[in-house]
Design an enzyme around this catalytic site. Structure first.
Site, PDB file in Angstrom:
ATOM      1  N   CYS A  25      21.667  25.268  -7.784  1.00  0.00           N
ATOM      2  CA  CYS A  25      21.030  24.683  -9.108  1.00  0.00           C
ATOM      3  C   CYS A  25      21.540  23.226  -9.720  1.00  0.00           C
ATOM      4  O   CYS A  25      21.728  23.127  -9.687  1.00  0.00           O
ATOM      5  CB  CYS A  25      21.619  25.647 -10.527  1.00  0.00           C
ATOM      6  SG  CYS A  25      20.969  27.500  -9.755  1.00  0.00           S
ATOM      7  N   TYR A 181      22.065  38.844  -9.353  1.00  0.00           N
ATOM      8  CA  TYR A 181      21.012  37.619  -9.382  1.00  0.00           C
ATOM      9  C   TYR A 181      19.805  39.754  -9.837  1.00  0.00           C
ATOM     10  O   TYR A 181      21.138  40.850  -9.426  1.00  0.00           O
ATOM     11  CB  TYR A 181      20.428  36.827  -9.442  1.00  0.00           C
ATOM     12  CG  TYR A 181      20.959  35.737 -10.064  1.00  0.00           C
ATOM     13  CD1 TYR A 181      21.056  35.825 -11.570  1.00  0.00           C
ATOM     14  CD2 TYR A 181      21.828  35.039  -9.410  1.00  0.00           C
ATOM     15  CE1 TYR A 181      21.912  34.373 -11.464  1.00  0.00           C
ATOM     16  CE2 TYR A 181      22.897  34.257  -9.404  1.00  0.00           C
ATOM     17  CZ  TYR A 181      22.699  34.166 -10.870  1.00  0.00           C
ATOM     18  OH  TYR A 181      23.293  32.563 -11.538  1.00  0.00           O
ATOM     19  N   ARG A 229      19.290  36.191   1.046  1.00  0.00           N
ATOM     20  CA  ARG A 229      20.600  35.983   0.343  1.00  0.00           C
ATOM     21  C   ARG A 229      20.880  36.945  -0.226  1.00  0.00           C
ATOM     22  O   ARG A 229      20.662  37.407  -0.609  1.00  0.00           O
ATOM     23  CB  ARG A 229      20.628  34.736  -0.438  1.00  0.00           C
ATOM     24  CG  ARG A 229      22.384  34.528  -0.434  1.00  0.00           C
ATOM     25  CD  ARG A 229      22.255  32.836  -1.458  1.00  0.00           C
ATOM     26  NE  ARG A 229      22.998  32.025  -0.140  1.00  0.00           N
ATOM     27  CZ  ARG A 229      23.546  31.001  -0.436  1.00  0.00           C
ATOM     28  NH1 ARG A 229      23.899  30.600  -1.516  1.00  0.00           N
ATOM     29  NH2 ARG A 229      23.925  30.453   0.166  1.00  0.00           N
ATOM     30  N   ARG A 323      28.558  22.489  -1.909  1.00  0.00           N
ATOM     31  CA  ARG A 323      29.639  21.486  -2.694  1.00  0.00           C
ATOM     32  C   ARG A 323      29.807  20.358  -1.740  1.00  0.00           C
ATOM     33  O   ARG A 323      29.930  19.070  -2.439  1.00  0.00           O
ATOM     34  CB  ARG A 323      30.932  21.913  -3.410  1.00  0.00           C
ATOM     35  CG  ARG A 323      30.391  23.107  -4.938  1.00  0.00           C
ATOM     36  CD  ARG A 323      31.545  23.505  -4.864  1.00  0.00           C
ATOM     37  NE  ARG A 323      32.228  24.738  -3.831  1.00  0.00           N
ATOM     38  CZ  ARG A 323      32.703  25.590  -4.017  1.00  0.00           C
ATOM     39  NH1 ARG A 323      33.796  25.716  -5.292  1.00  0.00           N
ATOM     40  NH2 ARG A 323      32.744  26.741  -2.961  1.00  0.00           N
TER      41      ARG A 323
HETATM   42  C1  LIG Z   1      26.128  23.292  -7.848  1.00  0.00           C
HETATM   43  C2  LIG Z   1      25.927  24.589  -7.489  1.00  0.00           C
HETATM   44  C3  LIG Z   1      24.361  24.981  -8.144  1.00  0.00           C
HETATM   45  C4  LIG Z   1      24.771  26.463  -7.501  1.00  0.00           C
HETATM   46  N1  LIG Z   1      23.208  27.259  -7.165  1.00  0.00           N
HETATM   47  C5  LIG Z   1      23.322  28.347  -6.616  1.00  0.00           C
HETATM   48  C6  LIG Z   1      21.500  28.813  -6.798  1.00  0.00           C
HETATM   49  O1  LIG Z   1      20.717  27.785  -6.769  1.00  0.00           O
HETATM   50  N2  LIG Z   1      21.455  29.753  -5.385  1.00  0.00           N
HETATM   51  C7  LIG Z   1      22.485  29.969  -4.426  1.00  0.00           C
HETATM   52  O2  LIG Z   1      21.949  30.832  -3.968  1.00  0.00           O
HETATM   53  N3  LIG Z   1      23.710  29.482  -4.864  1.00  0.00           N
HETATM   54  C8  LIG Z   1      23.570  28.920  -5.548  1.00  0.00           C
HETATM   55  N4  LIG Z   1      25.472  28.556  -5.752  1.00  0.00           N
HETATM   56  C9  LIG Z   1      26.143  28.711  -4.037  1.00  0.00           C
HETATM   57  C10 LIG Z   1      25.960  27.744  -3.248  1.00  0.00           C
HETATM   58  O3  LIG Z   1      25.004  27.791  -2.614  1.00  0.00           O
HETATM   59  C11 LIG Z   1      27.585  28.215  -1.610  1.00  0.00           C
HETATM   60  O4  LIG Z   1      26.580  29.729  -1.785  1.00  0.00           O
HETATM   61  C12 LIG Z   1      28.779  28.421  -2.948  1.00  0.00           C
HETATM   62  O5  LIG Z   1      28.484  26.808  -3.439  1.00  0.00           O
HETATM   63  C13 LIG Z   1      29.379  27.952  -1.735  1.00  0.00           C
HETATM   64  O6  LIG Z   1      29.424  27.443  -0.524  1.00  0.00           O
HETATM   65  P1  LIG Z   1      30.737  25.487  -0.930  1.00  0.00           P
HETATM   66  O7  LIG Z   1      32.141  26.167  -0.628  1.00  0.00           O
HETATM   67  O8  LIG Z   1      29.655  24.826   0.151  1.00  0.00           O
HETATM   68  O9  LIG Z   1      30.785  24.962  -2.011  1.00  0.00           O
HETATM   69  C14 LIG Z   1      25.076  26.842  -6.229  1.00  0.00           C
HETATM   70  C15 LIG Z   1      26.610  26.561  -6.475  1.00  0.00           C
HETATM   71  C16 LIG Z   1      26.891  25.387  -6.965  1.00  0.00           C
HETATM   72  C17 LIG Z   1      28.233  24.086  -5.944  1.00  0.00           C
END
Ligand SMILES: Cc1cc2nc3c(=O)[nH]c(=O)nc-3n(C[C@H](O)[C@H](O)[C@H](O)COP(=O)(O)O)c2cc1C
Length: 364
Positions: A25, A181, A229, A323
């Site tokens: 997001c 959700y 997902r 991230r």
């Molecule tokens: C800024 C931000 C926005 C996110 N928005 C979504 C989203 O829109 N849909 C979703 O399924 N997960 C969302 N997530 C979760 C990520 O897709 C991911 O599953 C989670 O951050 C773990 O992965 P990472 O350790 O590589 O960050 C978001 C994470 C972050 C950091």
């Protein structure tokens, strides 16, 4: 040859590698419309070499937004606005995907840098809906229990959104059934206390997500992959868990889903989650093995060797990174340098990056 940089073909779509941008997001839309921010943000990750760039949770209806600043795809104007983004992503040899979403009881909330918890109707929020009238947490909105007509409309909205997404040039559709959700709320017995055909037994709790996937599959071209997902567990007892997730994934496979993007949590505010490097990979492995469907692993995967190792062990078919791609949009190019992946930087950047590849190759 590294597995991370091996091609993957799903239905008619070829992905040049298995290092993908997880949906994130951006809270930067106006009336659901993507903006210049999205073009630059998503475009940069495509320039950076990711094989797939998945657009953030994009609402299928205005009331399905997490916040008023979420992206959406509920009119033809939205799909028109997404077109230049998909076209740019494609021009970089990457595939454009979109996550279609409905936030259920976690809708109508403040974006992280404006506050937290619910936005009252008087302040621009809206009445949220959910399988049962149970709040997510103290400062979240009070949901209204959905009628059968509301439920059927959700499926229709997902189908219309998927058709618009295809029209916008997206080649992967991901349905969001994770993170507390709407679809996750139907799946979990903690948030779904219904006594009709959408609540109670596992079969009934799975009904709405499965029915929606079935209708979306019918509405989009055969050669286009569909991902879902999920949260593999609520991380508390007597709730949604891995065993139920495996049943769900078997059913989704039968419905023509091509890959499960395996996340966890988000439906229980005080769940104790053992967050650490690759903490969700075990779920991707079990679902892949026991449901016999391709999986994507996600969650604290931040290093090229870590990602490669997950694929080499057969725990997943692809890696979603969130991230680390924010910290470094060129993570895929860097990973290719580290693993010898054969991914080249865009020619415009060659004088900076090809040299690094050449010297990395000379050193090995
Ligand atoms: C800024 C931000 C926005 C996110 N928005 C979504 C989203 O829109 N849909 C979703 O399924 N997960 C969302 N997530 C979760 C990520 O897709 C991911 O599953 C989670 O951050 C773990 O992965 P990472 O350790 O590589 O960050 C978001 C994470 C972050 C950091």
């Amino acid at each position: 040859m590294s597995k991370l940089f091996e091609k993957l073909t799903l239905r008619g779509v070829e992905l040049k590698n298995r290092l993908w941008v997880s949906p994130m997001c951006q809270y930067s839309s106006v009336d659901g419309m993507p903006t210049d921010w999205h073009l630059v943000h998503l475009g940069s990750r495509a320039v950076g070499g990711a094989g797939l760039v998945v657009v953030e949770a994009t609402a299928v209806s205005p009331e399905g937004r997490i916040s008023p600043d979420d992206s959406g795809i509920w009119t033809d104007g939205h799909s028109e606005a997404f077109r230049r983004i998909t076209s740019f992503i494609k021009s970089q040899g990457s595939v454009a995907g979109i996550q279609l979403a409905h936030a259920g009881r976690k809708a109508s909330t403040y974006i992280p840098w404006k506050g937290n918890g619910k936005i009252d109707v008087a302040d621009g929020g809206w009445q949220v809906v959910a399988p049962s009238p149970i709040k997510f947490a103290g400062n979240f909105p009070e949901p209204r229990e959905m009628t059968i007509a509301d439920i059927e409309k959700v499926t229709e909205d997902f189908v219309a959104a998927a058709v618009r997404a295809v029209d916008a040039g997206f080649e992967v559709i991901e349905i969001h059934a994770a993170h507390g959700y709407l679809f996750h709320e139907f799946l979990s017995p903690l948030s779904n206390k219904r006594t009709d055909k959408y609540g109670g037994s596992l079969e009934n709790r799975m009904r709405l997500p499965i029915e929606t996937v079935r209708q979306v599959r019918k509405a989009v071209p055969e050669n286009l992959p569909i991902f879902v997902r999920i949260s593999a567990t609520d991380w508390v007892e007597n709730a949604w868990d891995l065993e139920q997730s495996i049943e769900l994934c078997k059913r989704l496979k039968d419905e023509g889903v091509d890959l499960i993007d395996v996340s966890s949590g988000g439906n229980v505010v005080d769940a104790r989650i053992p967050v650490g490097p690759g903490y969700q990979v075990e779920f991707a492995r079990e679902i892949r093995k026991r449901a016999g469907i391709a999986t994507g692993a996600v969650g604290m995967i931040t290093d090229s060797h870590q990602a490669e190792d997950i694929l080499q062990k057969g725990d997943a078919d692809a890696i979603f990174v969130a991230r680390e791609f924010l910290r470094d949009p060129y993570f895929a190019i860097r990973a290719a340098q580290e693993l010898g992946g054969g991914l080249r930087a865009p020619k415009q950047y060659g004088r900076a990056i090809e040299i690094a590849i050449a010297s990395a190759e000379a050193a090995t």
